[in-house]
Design an enzyme around this catalytic site. Sequence first.
Site, PDB file in Angstrom:
ATOM      1  N   LEU A  92       0.822  -1.206   0.000  1.00 25.36           N
ATOM      2  CA  LEU A  92       0.000   0.000   0.000  1.00 25.36           C
ATOM      3  C   LEU A  92       0.855   1.254   0.000  1.00 25.36           C
ATOM      4  O   LEU A  92       0.617   2.183  -0.768  1.00 25.36           O
ATOM      5  CB  LEU A  92      -0.928  -0.008   1.210  1.00 25.36           C
ATOM      6  N   GLY A 124       4.151   1.626  -0.802  1.00 22.14           N
ATOM      7  CA  GLY A 124       5.018   1.726  -1.975  1.00 22.14           C
ATOM      8  C   GLY A 124       4.252   2.048  -3.245  1.00 22.14           C
ATOM      9  O   GLY A 124       4.620   2.961  -3.998  1.00 22.14           O
ATOM     10  N   ARG A 183      -5.833  -5.099  20.665  1.00 24.52           N
ATOM     11  CA  ARG A 183      -5.229  -6.406  20.408  1.00 24.52           C
ATOM     12  C   ARG A 183      -4.313  -6.876  21.530  1.00 24.52           C
ATOM     13  O   ARG A 183      -4.341  -8.045  21.902  1.00 24.52           O
ATOM     14  CB  ARG A 183      -4.435  -6.337  19.099  1.00 24.52           C
ATOM     15  N   HIS A 223       1.823 -10.597  14.281  1.00 29.56           N
ATOM     16  CA  HIS A 223       1.062 -10.058  13.166  1.00 29.56           C
ATOM     17  C   HIS A 223       1.684  -8.806  12.543  1.00 29.56           C
ATOM     18  O   HIS A 223       1.742  -8.674  11.331  1.00 29.56           O
ATOM     19  CB  HIS A 223      -0.346  -9.733  13.673  1.00 29.56           C
TER      20      HIS A 223
END
Lengths: 658, 270
Positions: free
Chosen positions: A43, A45, A330, A422
Site C-alpha cells: 500500500l 510503496g 489487540r 502479526h
Amino acid sequence: MTLDAKIPDGDLEHKWTKYRSTIPLINPANKRNLEVIVVGSGLAGSSAAASLAEMGYKVKVFCFQDSARRAHSIAAQGGINAAKNYQNDGDSVYRLFYDTVKGGDYRSREANVYRLAEVSANIIDQCVAQGVPFAREYGGYLSNRSFGGVQVQRTFYAAGQTGQQLLLGAYSALMRQTGMGTVQMYARHEMLDIVVIDGKCRGIIARDLISGQLERHFGHAVLLCSGGYGNVFYLSTNAMGSNVTAAWKANKRGAFFANPCFTQIHPTCIPVTGEHQSKLTLMSESLRNDGRIWVPKQKDDPRKPNNIPEEERDYYLERRYPAFGNLVPRDVASRAAKERCDAGFGVGTSKMAVYLDFRFNRKRYGHLEANKQGNHHPTDEEVWKLGKDVITEKYGNLFDMYKQITGEDPYEQPMRIYPAVHYTMGGLWVDYNLMTTIPGLYALGEANFSDHGANRLGASALMQGLADGYFVIPYTIGAYLSQEIRTKAIPTDSEAFATAEQNVNETIKHFLDLKGKLPVDHFHRELGKIMWNKCGMARNEAGLKEAITEIRNLREEFWKDVRVPGAANEFNPELEKAGRVADFFELSELMCMDALHRNESCGAHFREEYQTADGEALRDDANFSYVAAWENKGNNTYEMHKEDLKFENIKIAQRSYK
Amino acid sequence: MLSGAISNRLGVLVLLIISYILNSMNLTLKIWRQQNRTAKGGFKTYKVSDVSPDMSFLEMIDVLNDKLIREGEDPVAFDHDCREGICGMCSMYINGRPHGPGKGITTCQLHMRSFQDGDHITIEPWRAAPFPVIKDLAVDRSAFDRIMQAGGFISVNTGNAQEANNILIPKEEADHAFSAAACIGCGACVAVCKNASAMLFVSAKVSQLAQLPQGQVEAKERVLQMVAQMDAEGFGSCSNTYACEAECPKLISCDNIARMNREYLKSSLT
C-alpha cells in the site's frame, strides 16, 4: 547525535496544513530530472510511486514478488479507518487521533498521529474514485463496521478482503503510470543494500532474482516501503517472503531503528497444528465485532463447545472489560487469551486456544433480516438460515479459509483461535517528513516506526500505509528534493556503488561456498522459537538475557553450518532466504536488547516485572516516555538515542478499557 | 492436583503422537523439473513420508525440499508467498488441475487431508505459452501486468477525488463489482484453458470497472486496449468451455466474459 523530529510549530490542528503550504515547490521541468527509487509495492510503496510519478518525478519500483499486486498488504482483511463520521456516532479527526495515541499506550508522536487522522478521510475518497468496491448499504452509501479499541464505527471494508481491494486500487494507479512510462517496474528484484555518498542516500544495489545478476540503481531519494519484520518469529501472519532486509541494510548504513521490541501479537489467529507449520493465518479482528470470545469455566471440559451451557462459559473479555468487552485492543485481548490458557482453561487438542463464537449475532442478524423481509414471526430454523446469509456476506471468505485450514465448519461450531505475531510497530526512525537519519532515505508504512506507538489499533495499518504514500510523502519529499535540483544523476560505476555491490557479492559467495549441513529453514525455525518464548507476548529480564545468548550461539552456528544449494547466477529461492534470515539474526538480538532496556510495560511490550495488581501493563512515564532509536555501530553493537515524547494535546493516563 | 495436571498433559501428548502415527501418509510425487526458461524439462519422481493430513500442500513440498537440501540435491523451485489464498502467487498444476482437486481454493489452501496414504501425485507448472517457465514450477506471469497497464484502471490522479458518498452505488451493483474484483491474478484460468485464453482474468477487471459509475468514462478505451494487449501477449481465444470458471480459486463467473464481449462489441461499433 540529537534526534530532530522536525515537527512544525503551531497548533496541532494547523501544523500540517500550514507546513504543507510552505514546503518549497519544484518546477515540473526539474521534477522530470529527479529520480526516486521505491522499494516495496504494498500500500505504501504503490501509492507513493503512483503519486510521485503523477507529479512528474522519474520513479523506479522494486519488489521481490512476481508482480507488484502480490505485496502482503493484499492479505489485510478487516478494513481501513477514516474519520468520516458517516455513522453520526461522534467521530472526528480528534477522536481518531485520541484513540490512536491511547491505543498505542502513549508511545507515539502526537503531530504524526494527528496528521494521519486528518488525511484519513481523503484516502476513502481516493479509493472510491479508483473503483475500490467498498461494502455499501441499500441506499448506495458506504457501510462501516467496528474495530477494537474504539467505540465508534469508522471502519470501511470490502468483505474480509479490504487490503486486497485497496492494494489493487493502488496497483492499478501504479500500472497506469508504468504503462505511461513514468514508472519503471522491477518485479522479482530484491534490494540488498543502499548506497550512501557524502552522507546522502543515492541509490541501491538490487538482485534480479531470475538471472541472479546484481544491479546498481541511482536515485536522488530512496523510499523504503518494505513492510514489517514479524517473520523474525518464523511463524507469523506475514507472507513467507516478508523480510527486514531493506530496513536492516539501511540500519547498517546509518538509519536508526526505533522501538524494535514493539511487536503486535494478534489475538485471533488459527492455532498451530504441528512442527510442519510454515505460517499462521489471521482471522480478522472484525470478527470480534460479531463474535464473542469464551472458554469453559471448568478446566479440561470434555464436552463439545455447543453442548456447554451458557452459565458454564466464561466470556472473559466481557467479564474483565465491561466497557469495551470483545472490542478491547489487540494487546489486551491477546494477553487475556494467554492468561486463560496458561491457567489451564484452553480448548482444543493442544489446549492453547479459546473459542470465538458467532451464534448470538447470527441469531440477531437472522431476526433483523426476517423483519426486513416482512416476516415478523420467523421460526428458529428461518432465523438460523437468514443469519447465516448475513454472516456469509460479511465474512464469507474468512469462514471458508477457516474451514479449509482446520477441516471444521465455523458456521456450526465456534472457531478455535489463539494469538499470533502479526505486525511490527517498531521500524526505521523517521522525522515528520518520513525521512530516516540518512538524508534522502525515507521509510513509509509498516517499515517506519511512526504512528502506532506500542500497539496498533485494528484497521489502522492500511490507513497509515496509504496516508504515507498518497498524502504525506508527495508533499514532504519536496523539502529535500527542492535542494537537489542541481544534483546530476551519479554514474553507477562510481566507487560507492562498486563497493556496495562487492559487499553483497561477498555475502552471496560466502553462503554458496559454505556447503554446510542444515537448511536455512532449520535455523529460522529455531530462531523463531527463541523469540516467541522469550521476546513474545510476555518478557522478563532473565528470559531476554538468555535469549540474547541463545541467538548469538545459533547465529554463529548458522554462519558455519547453513547449506545453501545452487548457484548465484540463477533463480535460487534458498539463497534469497539465507540473506533474509541472516538479517533476522541481527535484528532479533537488537529486539531483545530493546525489550530488556525498557523497564516498563506498555502496549504490546509486556514485561512481567511491571504489571498492575490485576495484570495490566504498567507504564513508567517518568523514565520511558521516549522513542528508543538504535544506531548500528557494527559487529552487533548499538548505541541508543532518545526522542522524548511530548504530550501537549492529550492528557496522558493509565490506559483503561474496563 | 499437580500430578493430575501433569498426567493429563501427558495423556494429551500420547494421544497426539498416536493420532500422528495413524494419520501420517506416504506419497509418491512426480514433479516437473526444468533448470531455466530455455532448458529442456522432464518429470522426476520423489517419495515423501510422514506427511500429516493437517499440512498444507506447500508444507508437504517444504518437507520434500528440506530432505533434498539435506541430501545435497537441488530443491524444487515454486512460487508462493501469503499462503492464505489471496496473493495469487502459488501456481501448481496438481493431478491435471490448476490448484489441485479442491473447489474455490488456491494451492496453498489445499490440505493433505484431501489425499490418501500411498497416493501418486503429479505436479506441473502452469502450462501456457504466454507464461514461460522460470524454473521448475515457477512461471513468468508478467503478461498480466502488461494487460493491466493497457487499461486496467480508472485515470484518477491522487488528490482529484470528490467526497466518497457523492458517488452512490446501488448495493447490488457494488456487490457484483466486488465479486469480479476478487480476482487474484493467479492465472489458473489460463492454465486450465485448452486455448490458454485469458478472457476470465481480463473480463473480471473490465467488468468490475464497467459496473461502477466511476469506470464508465473510460469504459470504451479500456476494453479495446486490454483486449488488444491480451491478444498481443499471445493468449488464445475463448471457446466457451467454462473450464476457467470451474477451476477459478475465487469462483469468478463467466458472466464477466459475456459482459466483456458486450462491452467490446459496443465499443467497436461506436
